[in-house]
Write a protein that holds these residues in place. Structure first.
Motif, mmCIF file in Angstrom:
data_model
loop_
_atom_site.group_PDB
_atom_site.id
_atom_site.type_symbol
_atom_site.label_atom_id
_atom_site.label_comp_id
_atom_site.label_asym_id
_atom_site.label_seq_id
_atom_site.Cartn_x
_atom_site.Cartn_y
_atom_site.Cartn_z
ATOM 1 N N LEU A 55 0.827 -1.208 0.000
ATOM 2 C CA LEU A 55 0.000 0.000 0.000
ATOM 3 C C LEU A 55 0.860 1.256 0.000
ATOM 4 O O LEU A 55 0.510 2.262 -0.626
ATOM 5 N N GLY A 56 1.985 1.215 0.712
ATOM 6 C CA GLY A 56 2.870 2.371 0.723
ATOM 7 C C GLY A 56 3.402 2.694 -0.656
ATOM 8 O O GLY A 56 3.382 3.848 -1.110
ATOM 9 N N VAL A 57 3.871 1.673 -1.365
ATOM 10 C CA VAL A 57 4.400 1.882 -2.715
ATOM 11 C C VAL A 57 3.284 2.316 -3.650
ATOM 12 O O VAL A 57 3.449 3.237 -4.467
ATOM 13 N N ALA A 58 2.123 1.674 -3.554
ATOM 14 C CA ALA A 58 0.992 2.057 -4.401
ATOM 15 C C ALA A 58 0.579 3.505 -4.152
ATOM 16 O O ALA A 58 0.238 4.239 -5.081
ATOM 17 N N GLY A 59 0.616 3.935 -2.879
ATOM 18 C CA GLY A 59 0.270 5.318 -2.560
ATOM 19 C C GLY A 59 1.182 6.307 -3.248
ATOM 20 O O GLY A 59 0.737 7.358 -3.734
ATOM 21 N N ALA A 60 2.475 5.981 -3.322
ATOM 22 C CA ALA A 60 3.425 6.867 -4.005
ATOM 23 C C ALA A 60 3.103 6.972 -5.489
ATOM 24 O O ALA A 60 3.099 8.069 -6.074
ATOM 25 N N LEU A 98 0.319 3.375 3.839
ATOM 26 C CA LEU A 98 -0.336 4.056 2.729
ATOM 27 C C LEU A 98 -0.113 5.559 2.820
ATOM 28 O O LEU A 98 0.340 6.193 1.852
ATOM 29 N N ALA A 99 -0.420 6.148 3.961
ATOM 30 C CA ALA A 99 -0.210 7.591 4.127
ATOM 31 C C ALA A 99 1.272 7.941 4.053
ATOM 32 O O ALA A 99 1.650 8.991 3.520
ATOM 33 N N TRP A 100 2.126 7.065 4.559
ATOM 34 C CA TRP A 100 3.579 7.275 4.491
ATOM 35 C C TRP A 100 4.059 7.363 3.050
ATOM 36 O O TRP A 100 4.826 8.259 2.676
ATOM 37 N N GLY A 101 3.597 6.449 2.214
ATOM 38 C CA GLY A 101 4.000 6.458 0.818
ATOM 39 C C GLY A 101 3.500 7.675 0.077
ATOM 40 O O GLY A 101 4.216 8.272 -0.748
ATOM 41 N N VAL A 102 2.263 8.063 0.375
ATOM 42 C CA VAL A 102 1.705 9.275 -0.239
ATOM 43 C C VAL A 102 2.540 10.489 0.146
ATOM 44 O O VAL A 102 2.886 11.333 -0.696
ATOM 45 N N ARG A 103 2.882 10.604 1.432
ATOM 46 C CA ARG A 103 3.658 11.762 1.896
ATOM 47 C C ARG A 103 5.035 11.817 1.238
ATOM 48 O O ARG A 103 5.523 12.899 0.883
ATOM 49 N N ARG A 104 5.667 10.659 1.082
ATOM 50 C CA ARG A 104 7.004 10.656 0.465
ATOM 51 C C ARG A 104 6.948 11.190 -0.965
ATOM 52 O O ARG A 104 7.794 12.000 -1.370
ATOM 53 N N ALA A 105 5.988 10.730 -1.728
ATOM 54 C CA ALA A 105 5.886 11.195 -3.114
ATOM 55 C C ALA A 105 5.450 12.651 -3.177
ATOM 56 O O ALA A 105 5.925 13.411 -4.027
ATOM 57 N N LEU A 106 4.552 13.067 -2.263
ATOM 58 C CA LEU A 106 4.117 14.469 -2.230
ATOM 59 C C LEU A 106 5.287 15.406 -1.975
ATOM 60 O O LEU A 106 5.298 16.550 -2.446
ATOM 61 N N ALA A 122 11.989 4.501 -6.743
ATOM 62 C CA ALA A 122 13.000 4.236 -5.720
ATOM 63 C C ALA A 122 12.392 3.458 -4.555
ATOM 64 O O ALA A 122 13.021 2.544 -4.002
ATOM 65 N N MET A 123 11.161 3.799 -4.179
ATOM 66 C CA MET A 123 10.487 3.088 -3.094
ATOM 67 C C MET A 123 10.210 1.644 -3.487
ATOM 68 O O MET A 123 10.287 0.738 -2.643
ATOM 69 N N LEU A 124 9.893 1.407 -4.746
ATOM 70 C CA LEU A 124 9.652 0.046 -5.229
ATOM 71 C C LEU A 124 10.893 -0.816 -5.045
ATOM 72 O O LEU A 124 10.830 -1.929 -4.501
ATOM 73 N N ARG A 129 14.662 -4.536 -0.983
ATOM 74 C CA ARG A 129 15.876 -4.578 -0.159
ATOM 75 C C ARG A 129 15.525 -4.613 1.328
ATOM 76 O O ARG A 129 16.087 -5.389 2.106
ATOM 77 N N VAL A 130 14.574 -3.772 1.721
ATOM 78 C CA VAL A 130 14.166 -3.689 3.122
ATOM 79 C C VAL A 130 13.557 -5.010 3.583
ATOM 80 O O VAL A 130 13.874 -5.519 4.679
ATOM 81 N N ASN A 131 12.685 -5.585 2.764
ATOM 82 C CA ASN A 131 12.032 -6.832 3.150
ATOM 83 C C ASN A 131 13.032 -7.969 3.296
ATOM 84 O O ASN A 131 12.938 -8.787 4.220
ATOM 85 N N ARG A 132 13.974 -8.046 2.377
ATOM 86 C CA ARG A 132 14.986 -9.099 2.466
ATOM 87 C C ARG A 132 15.802 -8.957 3.762
ATOM 88 O O ARG A 132 16.090 -9.949 4.437
ATOM 89 N N SER A 133 16.167 -7.727 4.095
ATOM 90 C CA SER A 133 16.936 -7.503 5.322
ATOM 91 C C SER A 133 16.121 -7.865 6.560
ATOM 92 O O SER A 133 16.624 -8.526 7.483
ATOM 93 N N ALA A 134 14.849 -7.412 6.590
ATOM 94 C CA ALA A 134 13.989 -7.736 7.735
ATOM 95 C C ALA A 134 13.801 -9.245 7.861
ATOM 96 O O ALA A 134 13.814 -9.803 8.965
ATOM 97 N N ALA A 135 13.631 -9.913 6.722
ATOM 98 C CA ALA A 135 13.420 -11.363 6.742
ATOM 99 C C ALA A 135 14.654 -12.093 7.256
ATOM 100 O O ALA A 135 14.547 -13.041 8.053
ATOM 101 N N GLU A 136 15.830 -11.690 6.814
ATOM 102 C CA GLU A 136 17.065 -12.304 7.308
ATOM 103 C C GLU A 136 17.215 -12.084 8.810
ATOM 104 O O GLU A 136 17.572 -13.015 9.562
#
Length: 343
Positions: A55-60, A98-106, A122-124, A129-136
């Motif tokens: 949702l964050g990426v979609a919001g951007a 969702l709101a976070w992604g919107v704010r970043r693009a705004l 860039a967020m995509l 990268r973030v998910n892979r790190s969190a998962a590890e």
């Protein structure tokens, strides 16, 4: 509509956002082409797009769509862009991403549409990268907490690449553990009422060739009592400063059962899901959805006509029931008696 053949659940192509339509899974894998903010809001509300990181990426990308709708030549109606962005940010009130992604693009719109698009792209890439790190990181935490043998992991809802841009959070951790030879099998809660576990998580696990069994939500506690579960891994839609965590309805029940049976309960999420602006779960708005999701199954009525319904989409698990919250930074919150190194 096109057949999906890529590893990302979202992508930008020819001035449109393309996304796997999660309403059609597991029977049909299709891409939904979204060209307006209204179409994106409908896709989000109808759960064609879902999962906090996705949702964050979609919001951007929605901000980019808003800029296209409110631009004439080199002139941009910034008021119109901001109004569309505000509507988009409110489409799912519980998920903070969702709101976070919107704010970043705004934050980039004053530099032009290309700048906003580059931020979304860039967020995509960042999401994977973030998910892979969190998962590890989460896999490391689980192996510190759990017996030294292949694990039986229980998960709830869907936290894989469908819920993110790529790879996944809690399901990403299961992928990492499987890659290390540490998964005996996964118990997948069906996740009523919309069956995201049955429809989406089982589909992803089948793609990944990870052994799994589907269970009804109400069987999870009994599975723990029978020694079928070594660890519970879930995602999150919003994490308060104190660690209270909003996630798909049914998560709180799992946490209670896990505490009763002394089973580690680990939350995996990106830092963007942590909302340090709210002190505790009391400040989290829990979305309620339509009665038809409970009153109907497969288009057929399952309750008497005019039956009243309580249908919260999420619940909030108190921090004292959570063994660890893990992000790309590592173990950021932990019960001191369980996880060394938490901050």
């Amino acid at each position: 509509m096109q057949t999906a053949t890529h590893d990302y659940s979202l992508r930008w192509e020819e001035d449109a956002l393309l996304t796997v339509d999660q309403r059609q899974l597991p029977h049909t894998v299709r891409l939904l082409r979204i060209t307006t903010v209204d179409e994106l809001i409908e896709a989000i509300r109808s759960l064609a797009i879902r999962g906090a990181p996705a949702l964050g990426v979609a919001g951007a990308f929605g901000v980019v769509l808003a800029m296209r709708a409110h631009s004439t030549g080199t002139d941009v109606d910034f008021g119109g862009v901001h109004r569309d962005a505000e509507r988009l940010a409110r489409a799912r009130p519980t998920a903070v991403n969702l709101a976070w992604g919107v704010r970043r693009a705004l934050g980039k719109v004053s530099s032009g549409r290309d700048a906003a698009l580059n931020e979304a792209l860039a967020m995509l890439a960042e999401d994977e990268r973030v998910n892979r790190s969190a998962a590890e990181n989460a896999a490391d935490v689980v192996l510190r907490l759990c017996p030294d043998r292949p694990l039986r992991v229980l998960t709830h809802c869907n936290t894989g690449r469908l819920a993110t841009a790529a790879f996944g959070t809690a399901l990403g951790a299961i992928r990492v553990l499987a890659g290390r030879g540490r998964i005996e099998g996964v118990l997948v809660d069906e996740t009523r009422p919309l069956l995201q576990g049955a429809r989406l998580t089982c589909w992803e696990l089948k793609e990944l060739h990870i052994p799994h069994r589907l269970v009804v939500d109400s069987a999870a506690a009994w599975a723990m009592a029978q020694g079928e579960v070594d660890c519970v891994l879930v995602g999150a839609d919003r994490i308060a400063a104190n660690g209270d965590t909003a996630n798909k309805i049914g998560t709180y029940s799992l946490a209670l059962a896990a505490q009763r049976h002394r089973i580690p309960f680990v939350v995996v999420a990106p830092e963007s899901t942590r909302d340090l602006g709210i002190a505790s779960g009391r400040d989290i708005v829990v979305e309620e959805r339509g009665a038809e999701e409970v009153l109907e199954f497969g288009g057929a009525s399952v309750a008497p006509a005019a039956t009243s319904v309580y249908n919260p989409a999420f619940d909030v698990t108190p921090a004292n029931l959570i063994s660890a919250v893990v992000t790309e930074r590592g173990c950021v919150l932990a019960r001191d008696d369980l996880v060394p190194g938490g901050s």
